[in-house]
Design a protein around this motif. Structure first.
Motif, short mmCIF file in Angstrom:
data_model
loop_
_atom_site.label_atom_id
_atom_site.label_comp_id
_atom_site.label_asym_id
_atom_site.label_seq_id
_atom_site.Cartn_x
_atom_site.Cartn_y
_atom_site.Cartn_z
N ARG A 34 50.72 -22.49 91.18
CA ARG A 34 52.02 -21.85 91.06
C ARG A 34 52.74 -21.82 92.41
N ARG A 35 51.98 -21.56 93.48
CA ARG A 35 52.58 -21.53 94.82
C ARG A 35 53.06 -22.91 95.24
N TRP A 36 52.27 -23.96 94.88
CA TRP A 36 52.72 -25.33 95.18
C TRP A 36 54.04 -25.62 94.48
N GLU A 37 54.10 -25.26 93.22
CA GLU A 37 55.28 -25.58 92.42
C GLU A 37 56.52 -24.85 92.94
N LYS A 38 56.35 -23.64 93.42
CA LYS A 38 57.47 -22.87 93.96
C LYS A 38 57.81 -23.26 95.39
N GLY A 39 56.94 -24.08 96.03
CA GLY A 39 57.18 -24.47 97.40
C GLY A 39 56.74 -23.45 98.42
N GLU A 40 55.96 -22.46 97.98
CA GLU A 40 55.50 -21.41 98.90
C GLU A 40 54.40 -21.91 99.82
N THR A 41 53.58 -22.85 99.33
CA THR A 41 52.55 -23.49 100.16
C THR A 41 52.58 -24.99 99.88
N PRO A 42 52.20 -25.82 100.85
CA PRO A 42 52.25 -27.28 100.64
C PRO A 42 51.20 -27.76 99.66
N CYS A 43 51.58 -28.76 98.90
CA CYS A 43 50.63 -29.41 97.98
C CYS A 43 49.84 -30.43 98.79
N PRO A 44 48.53 -30.28 98.96
CA PRO A 44 47.75 -31.13 99.88
C PRO A 44 47.75 -32.60 99.47
N SER A 45 47.81 -33.47 100.47
CA SER A 45 47.83 -34.92 100.19
C SER A 45 46.53 -35.38 99.56
N MET A 46 45.39 -34.68 99.84
CA MET A 46 44.11 -35.12 99.31
C MET A 46 44.04 -34.95 97.78
N LEU A 47 45.01 -34.24 97.19
CA LEU A 47 45.01 -34.05 95.74
C LEU A 47 45.73 -35.18 95.01
N GLU A 48 46.35 -36.09 95.76
CA GLU A 48 47.11 -37.15 95.10
C GLU A 48 46.27 -37.94 94.09
N PRO A 49 45.04 -38.41 94.47
CA PRO A 49 44.24 -39.14 93.47
C PRO A 49 43.91 -38.31 92.24
N ALA A 50 43.63 -37.02 92.43
CA ALA A 50 43.29 -36.17 91.29
C ALA A 50 44.48 -36.01 90.35
N LEU A 51 45.68 -35.89 90.92
CA LEU A 51 46.87 -35.76 90.08
C LEU A 51 47.17 -37.06 89.34
N ARG A 52 46.94 -38.18 90.03
CA ARG A 52 47.13 -39.47 89.36
C ARG A 52 46.12 -39.63 88.22
N ASP A 53 44.91 -39.17 88.47
CA ASP A 53 43.88 -39.23 87.43
C ASP A 53 44.27 -38.40 86.22
N LEU A 54 44.88 -37.26 86.46
CA LEU A 54 45.33 -36.40 85.37
C LEU A 54 46.42 -37.09 84.56
N LEU A 55 47.35 -37.74 85.24
CA LEU A 55 48.40 -38.46 84.53
C LEU A 55 47.82 -39.60 83.72
N HIS A 56 46.81 -40.27 84.29
CA HIS A 56 46.13 -41.34 83.56
C HIS A 56 45.49 -40.81 82.28
N SER A 57 44.92 -39.61 82.36
CA SER A 57 44.22 -39.06 81.19
C SER A 57 45.19 -38.74 80.05
N SER A 58 46.48 -38.66 80.36
CA SER A 58 47.45 -38.38 79.31
C SER A 58 47.96 -39.65 78.66
N GLY A 59 47.35 -40.79 79.02
CA GLY A 59 47.73 -42.05 78.39
C GLY A 59 48.79 -42.80 79.15
N ARG A 60 48.99 -42.43 80.42
CA ARG A 60 50.02 -43.11 81.21
C ARG A 60 49.50 -44.46 81.63
N THR A 61 48.86 -44.55 82.78
CA THR A 61 48.17 -45.77 83.18
C THR A 61 46.93 -45.36 83.93
N LYS A 62 46.08 -46.31 84.19
CA LYS A 62 44.82 -46.02 84.87
C LYS A 62 45.06 -45.42 86.24
N ALA A 63 46.09 -45.84 86.92
CA ALA A 63 46.32 -45.36 88.28
C ALA A 63 47.65 -44.63 88.41
#
Length: 427
Positions: A34-63
């Motif tokens: 919630r804090r990331w989404e509101k901009g109260e704290t930075p969204c860490p760059s190390m989470l980029e692969p995990a977020l991409r993986d989540l999008l992949h799991s929704s049927g988007r693409t593998k990466a």
């Protein structure tokens, strides 16, 4: 500083998932999301692969490719636990073939990259026919550099015997990379190795590799030593060799290397109650009830005494050998595959009243740039070996970023030329 890419991915994920679902997937508390989404704290760059993986799991693409289709096909040789693969999947790649001979590494690889479609995962590449490797656009390989010599080439010249890469590198694993490149002619390749490859055998080993790739195989080749500490709190220099099947404007100057990278404290288990409960780890590495790292990672009195005496002995002799104490504000020494033996190269300081401890395998994963979604299904000993042999994943992701425009240009030009040639056949 909030990085655009992770924040953009978070916004994309919020269009499909609740904050609670995102928090569970990336191993964070819902309040943090919630804090990331509101901009109260930075969204860490190390989470980029995990977020991409989540999008992949929704049927988007593998990466997480925005087009819904893989942008390029690649193969993963000497794959280890898939650090190079993860970096290239982050830019829309589809892995169509994997080779890894170690059974424990294969177990970790399968856990994190379940096989699907036509993807094949084989063991030893040495006996595998090159013509049976699927067609691909990019070849990836963190090949082990077993020492080899070019002695005897002059003698073979005098005797009129064939040489070239099939002779000068025969018996090494680089030969298997070369024979697959020769047979499949990918648009590009990336090879990774230790920095010492440059100086091995007074530079002759590397000269043979360059001669093979440039002269024998006809690729445009670029290489550079990159230190992982730009992306993770670890001094880890590795040589990266990239090659293209045609002329390009590729430049290492396009790398975005942060001048000031993170420090050790950013990857350590947090004892303030904010350490995420990962359902695949549970309390294996961190006791969430007591808010502390499991006691087994603290050195035993005998081992700590031995390491101190060993260091004192070498200091007295004028040598630099000894353990490496690491602090939250530190950048560590290079994590090695022998870390499971005594942890001496990276000992985490726990105050004057406590003996130091090893990093946990989860902390080692973070030190190599793997997201907390990465599963560790093997013993601690095997996990330490695997992460010590792995790559700093964000380095691979960044190199992939600057490579892929050139790969796509080569593929587009060849497709255009092929279409023109096909038209001329019917004109």
């Amino acid at each position: 500083m909030t990085l655009a890419a992770p924040l953009d991915l978070l916004k994309q994920a919020r269009a499909r998932f609740t904050q609670r679902e995102i928090a569970a997937h990336v191993g964070k508390d819902i309040k943090t999301v919630r804090r990331w989404e509101k901009g109260e704290t930075p969204c860490p760059s190390m989470l980029e692969p995990a977020l991409r993986d989540l999008l992949h799991s929704s049927g988007r693409t593998k990466a997480g490719s925005a087009t819904g289709d893989a942008q390029f096909r690649f193969i993963d040789l000497f794959a280890g636990i898939g650090g190079i693969r993860m970096g290239f999947e982050a830019h829309g790649g589809d892995c169509v073939f994997t080779s890894e001979w170690n059974d424990f590494s294969t177990k970790t690889y399968r856990e994190n990259y379940p096989p699907g479609g036509d993807h094949a995962l084989i063991g030893d590449i040495v006996s595998f026919p090159a013509e049976e490797v699927p067609s691909h656009d990019v070849l990836l390989g963190g090949f082990p550099c077993q020492p080899f010599s070019i002695a005897g080439v002059s003698k073979k010249n005098a005797l009129g015997r064939p040489h070239g890469f099939e002779c000068t590198t025969q018996g090494t694993l680089f030969f298997d990379v070369a024979r697959i490149i020769a047979a499949k002619r990918p648009a590009a390749f990336l090879l990774e190795n230790v920095k010492n490859l440059l100086s091995h055998d007074k530079g002759r080993t590397f000269d043979v590799i360059l001669q093979t790739l440039r002269d024998e195989l006809g690729y445009e080749v670029h290489y550079r030593v990159v230190d992982g500490q730009h992306f993770t709190p670890q001094h880890r220099e590795r040589i990266i060799i990239v090659g293209f099947r045609g002329k390009t404007s590729f430049s290492w100057d396009d790398l975005r290397l942060p001048e000031s990278g993170p420090r050790l404290g950013s990857i350590l288990h947090r004892t303030d109650g904010s350490e995420p409960v990962l359902p695949w780890d549970h309390d294996r590495f961190f006791d969430h009830a007591s808010k502390r790292v499991q006691p087994k990672y603290t050195l035993t009195p005998n081992l700590w005494t031995y390491l101190q005496n060993y260091a004192a002995k070498h200091r007295a002799a004028g040598n630099g050998f000894g353990f490496g104490m690491a602090y939250p504000e530190s950048v560590t020494r290079t994590l090695s595959a022998r870390y499971h033996k005594d942890g001496s190269e990276i000992l985490v300081y726990q105050g004057e009243q406590l003996r130091p401890r090893r990093l946990t395998p989860r902390e080692c994963a973070r030190l190599m740039g793997f997201p907390d979604t990465f599963r560790i299904p093997v013993s601690d000993t095997q996990a330490y070996r695997q992460f010590g042999n792995s790559v700093v994943m964000p380095v691979m992701r960044e190199v992939a970023r600057i490579m892929l425009p050139h790969v796509q240009t080569l593929l587009a030009v060849e497709t255009h030329n092929g279409s023109k040639q096909a038209l001329s056949l019917y004109s």
